[in-house]
Structures are given as C-alpha cells and as structure tokens.
Scaffold this active site. Sequence first.
Site, PDB file in Angstrom:
ATOM      1  CE  LYS A  74      -2.623   1.064   3.738  1.00  0.00           C
ATOM      2  NZ  LYS A  74      -1.915  -0.104   4.185  1.00  0.00           N
ATOM      3  CB  THR A  76       5.156   0.100  -2.494  1.00  0.00           C
ATOM      4  OG1 THR A  76       6.119  -0.352  -1.328  1.00  0.00           O
ATOM      5  CG2 THR A  76       5.916  -0.162  -3.658  1.00  0.00           C
ATOM      6  NE  ARG A  97      -0.501   5.066   8.991  1.00  0.00           N
ATOM      7  CZ  ARG A  97      -0.701   3.554   9.358  1.00  0.00           C
ATOM      8  NH1 ARG A  97      -1.229   3.269  10.647  1.00  0.00           N
ATOM      9  NH2 ARG A  97      -0.486   2.690   8.672  1.00  0.00           N
ATOM     10  CE  LYS A 108       3.026  -2.580   8.666  1.00  0.00           C
ATOM     11  NZ  LYS A 108       3.825  -1.302   8.208  1.00  0.00           N
ATOM     12  CB  ALA A 276      -4.934   1.331  10.906  1.00  0.00           C
ATOM     13  CG  PHE A 304      -3.848  -2.536   9.181  1.00  0.00           C
ATOM     14  CD1 PHE A 304      -2.836  -3.333   9.072  1.00  0.00           C
ATOM     15  CD2 PHE A 304      -4.127  -1.969  10.771  1.00  0.00           C
ATOM     16  CE1 PHE A 304      -1.720  -3.581  10.098  1.00  0.00           C
ATOM     17  CE2 PHE A 304      -3.078  -2.306  11.616  1.00  0.00           C
ATOM     18  CZ  PHE A 304      -2.074  -3.200  11.416  1.00  0.00           C
ATOM     19  CG  PHE A 384       4.670  -9.835  -5.593  1.00  0.00           C
ATOM     20  CD1 PHE A 384       5.608  -9.926  -4.490  1.00  0.00           C
ATOM     21  CD2 PHE A 384       3.737  -8.644  -5.246  1.00  0.00           C
ATOM     22  CE1 PHE A 384       5.421  -9.389  -3.284  1.00  0.00           C
ATOM     23  CE2 PHE A 384       3.690  -8.133  -3.979  1.00  0.00           C
ATOM     24  CZ  PHE A 384       4.444  -8.537  -2.895  1.00  0.00           C
ATOM     25  CD1 TRP A 412       9.125  -3.165  -4.127  1.00  0.00           C
ATOM     26  CD2 TRP A 412       9.963  -4.346  -5.995  1.00  0.00           C
ATOM     27  NE1 TRP A 412      10.200  -3.639  -3.732  1.00  0.00           N
ATOM     28  CE2 TRP A 412      10.491  -4.633  -4.747  1.00  0.00           C
ATOM     29  CE3 TRP A 412      10.157  -4.734  -7.291  1.00  0.00           C
ATOM     30  CZ2 TRP A 412      11.828  -5.507  -4.660  1.00  0.00           C
ATOM     31  CZ3 TRP A 412      11.172  -5.904  -7.118  1.00  0.00           C
ATOM     32  CH2 TRP A 412      11.971  -6.105  -5.950  1.00  0.00           C
TER      33      TRP A 412
END
Length: 558
Positions: A74, A76, A97, A108, A276, A304, A384, A412
């Site tokens: 998200k 990225t 954030r 994480k 969140a 999230f 990916f 990415w």
Amino acid sequence: MAYKSDIEIAQEAKMLHIKEVAAKLGLSEEDIELYGDYKAKIKLETYQRLMEKEESAKLILTTAINPTPAGEGKSTTTVGLGQALNKIGKNTAIALREPSLGPCMGIKGGAAGGGYSQVVPMEDINLHFTGDIHAIGIAHNLLSATIDNHIKQGNDLNIDPTKIAFKRVVDMNDRALREVVVGLGGTANGQPRQDGYMITVASEVMAILCLAEGIMDLKERLGEIVVAYSYDGEKVRARDLKVAGAMAALLKDAIKPNLVQTLENTPAFIHGGPFANIAHGCNSIMATKLALKTSDYVVTEAGFGADLGAEKFFNIKCRFAGLAPDAVVVVATARALKLHGGVNKNNLDKEDLGALAAGLENLEKHIENVKKFGVPMVVAINEFPTDTEAELELIRERCEELGVEVALSQVWAKGGDGGIDLAEKVLDAIEKPSEFKLLYDVETSIEDKITKIATEVYGADKVNFTSQAKKDIAKLVKDGFDNMPICMAKTPASLSDDPSLKGRPRGFEVTVRKINVSAGAGFLVALTGAVMTMPGLPKRPSAENIDIDEAGKITGLF
C-alpha cells in the site's frame, strides 16, 4: 534474478536538498525549519497562512485488501502513484504516516515504501526521524507520572487507583510490559497498583496530534483526555491535573508537519502515526491539508485494509477535517489473494487460479465497501515477479465484471514509470462525480453505530456486546460521550474479528468486549476480539538483521 534490497536502493538515491523540494511546493527557506539537508518541518505560521488559500488539490486515498504475510504494498503504491503523477506533468505531493520503531524492530519492518517507490532518507524516517514519536511518548508519560504523583501527594481529586484508564507508553514491541505493577518499594515510591504499557502509536496523544489543527486546538484536546474515575464515579481529565499546557509545550515541534522526498524527488509530508487497529490509522490533518494547499494532487493512505483504514479515514478523519476524497485506489496482489483463497504462504509462488478466484471475494467486499461511500475507485494490482499472466488476467476480468477500473502497478520495480497506467486511470476516476457520504450519523446510539460498521463494512450477521461493553455504554451515555464517531479496534487480518477467517467470511458475529472513550481525540474505541495495544516481538525480530559499520552506514533495515 538478484534484486537490490530496499535500503540499498535508498542509499543510492540522488536526493535534492530539502530547500529544493520545498521550492517545488512554493515554499521558501523562511517557511521551513531544517533538520539536516534532507528533512524539514513546516513552520506553523506558514501553515496558517496557507490555510487562507481558497484553492485546494484533488485528494486520492490509497487503501487495500486485508493484509497478509504475502504483502500488499500500500505504501509502495502510494509513493509510486505520486511519482507517476509527477512524471505525467501533475504537481503532486504525498502524505504518509511516520513509522513506529516497534514494528521496524519486530516483524513488519519499515513503512517507507519499497523498491523504487520509497520515501527518503529511508533510515532516518524508519528510525528516530525528527523525534515526533519520542515527544509524543514523553508528553503521554508526563501525564501518567502526574496521575501517580497526584495520588501520592494527597489525592485531592479522589482518584480511584483501580479505575485509572491511562496506561504508560513506549515505542517498542515489548509484551512483558503489557501488565505491570507500579509503586513497589514502600510508601516513598507511591501507592502500588496494577498498570501497563501500550506502544506509543496506540496513545490517545498520538491520535490527538493527528487530529489537532494548531497548538491551541492541541492543548484543548489534551486537556479533555479522561485519565481516571473518582471513587464517586466522576471522570478525571488531564486538565484537572493541570498538565495539558506542559504536554502541549513538549509537542510544540512535533505538531509541525515533516517534509521529505521520494526517490524521484516528489515532495512527501510524513507526519503522525496512529495504529489503524487501535486508533484511526491516518497521517495528520495538518499534513494532509498542507499538501492540499501546496500541490494540485495529493496521494495519501490509511492503515491496513479498507475495513479499518479507509472506513476510519472516511468516518473519522474526513468528518473532523471537512475533507471529501476525489478518488480511491484499492491495492491488491495475486499472492495475497491466493492466501485469502486458502494457499499456504510457502506455496504462493505457484500459479493457483482456483485459490485466486476464491480469494478474490476479499477484494470484492472491499470494492463494495468503497462504493458505500460514493467515491470513484481504481483497483491497483501490485505486481510481483512470480505473478503469471493468467493470474493477472483473472483479477482484471473480475474487476471489469464489477464495473471497476483496474491497472497493473509496477512501481516497486520501475518507480514512477511503472505507475503511469495507474496514474492515468486515477485521473479519469477523478473526473467522475464523487458523491462522498459518511456511513452513519454520530447522533445515533453507540450500539447502532457499531452495528452499522460491523454488518455493512465487515459483513457480520450481528454484534454481541459483553456485559462489560454494556456497562461501558451506559457509563458513556451518562457522561455525555455517546454522540461520537466509533473507532473499531479489530484484527486487520480478517474482515471479521477472528484473524483466522480469510477471504470473505460469512455467517459470523462480532463481539465487542469493551468500549473506551478517547475524549481528546473525539471518538469511542470499541475493542473486539483479542486486539492488543502492545505488540510483542517475534522469535526472530527484524532487529537481529540491522547493523551499522564504522562509517555509520546502516544495513538490514528493510
């Protein structure tokens, strides 16, 4: 094929001096406070001046399906979309954030994007940054210390030590601190009582900083924090302890939005970091509004999945700030959808169209939810390397069946160039009329607001309120706190309150076990399931991979 790590890519970045980044936003040297060459804070007088401008940018929210260990990307996507919009000639800023040190050192990892769509300086942003989170922790713990000192010094407010609602905080995942006893060692050390710690980003002080619009608003909100109840059942606020001013003084710099840049030198405001699943999961109102007054397009995100982050962005942040988003991007990956469809996380690299089809139900529910708020949307498939064309085509087909635009995002691997198609489709979505509306009226009952979120957003059949939750509701109504928005504390891993239920669960019920008031922030927190305000470290924490050499170069931070 070998790929460079995020930190290797970030350390090769050709950053502009932050004064040049500020100039892209029409800001001069006089408008910023330098924190080295690549970080700055925006002065409050600059913020106040810019708020007088009538023009405002288009606001784009990035959200996602329910997160999984497979990764969604998200942040990225948010960074990459901002870069892509700039590449096609749109004056764009990003609003994110600040990362918490706890998850960085835990499981994480960081929260600065990834690959060629990152905000930099990545190490600084993921570690101490400009000290905002530390300042929030100190301000919070000043209030905690004052509570125990007040009791020790005679307890004029008649505080019941068994009804103190304000725990201490530290910005680290430390499960051993969840439940502690303070005041041991004799009368000189105060009165022994049960206490505990939360992670700093779960603090109400953090939520307040992100919702306040200036020092005086901040101070007023801090004073409203309900810290305890007296033996007579009366609420005790921070202002009763006379430290709201001191707390605000400790936050005088933290409230100023931070300015950095992406790998492609797109301006990025990074400010505030409420969790969140406990709080509202959005960056500060001040940073978002500043971005809206200094650019033509703003890309922001909410934490999230859309069931938590987007719902709270709409019903809490937009409600308080008077914001109306122009478009939403819902991020999904084939890998995460396969996991929602039942594939073991060790087999996600293999094509499995059956599992993908089953997992698509999770995306479908989030699409339905965004439609409830009346905002045009685009689905971004975050690519990916192991994705197959058949998998990507299946996602495209399902989105088209649902009447939703879909774009393949390669930000990415390619940075802004990999997000051009997404950017163009987002611009098309912005041209469609946004009929933004909130999900509920705050004047309805606490039970009705919670039930509406659980049944309409999560898809629950009903909500069960424990006896404790019912007592909490009665107390909240008596104290005049019932006309507030609801901040649901729920697992991010599932649409339900059970993290093991993947995909789109049906026939489930949500149990609310407790409801707390965050009076300074202005919302009620409904706790469901086993959500904790203090995470723990995994068996092998990310901190084991982080190192520094004699030249000061950091490695292992991803």
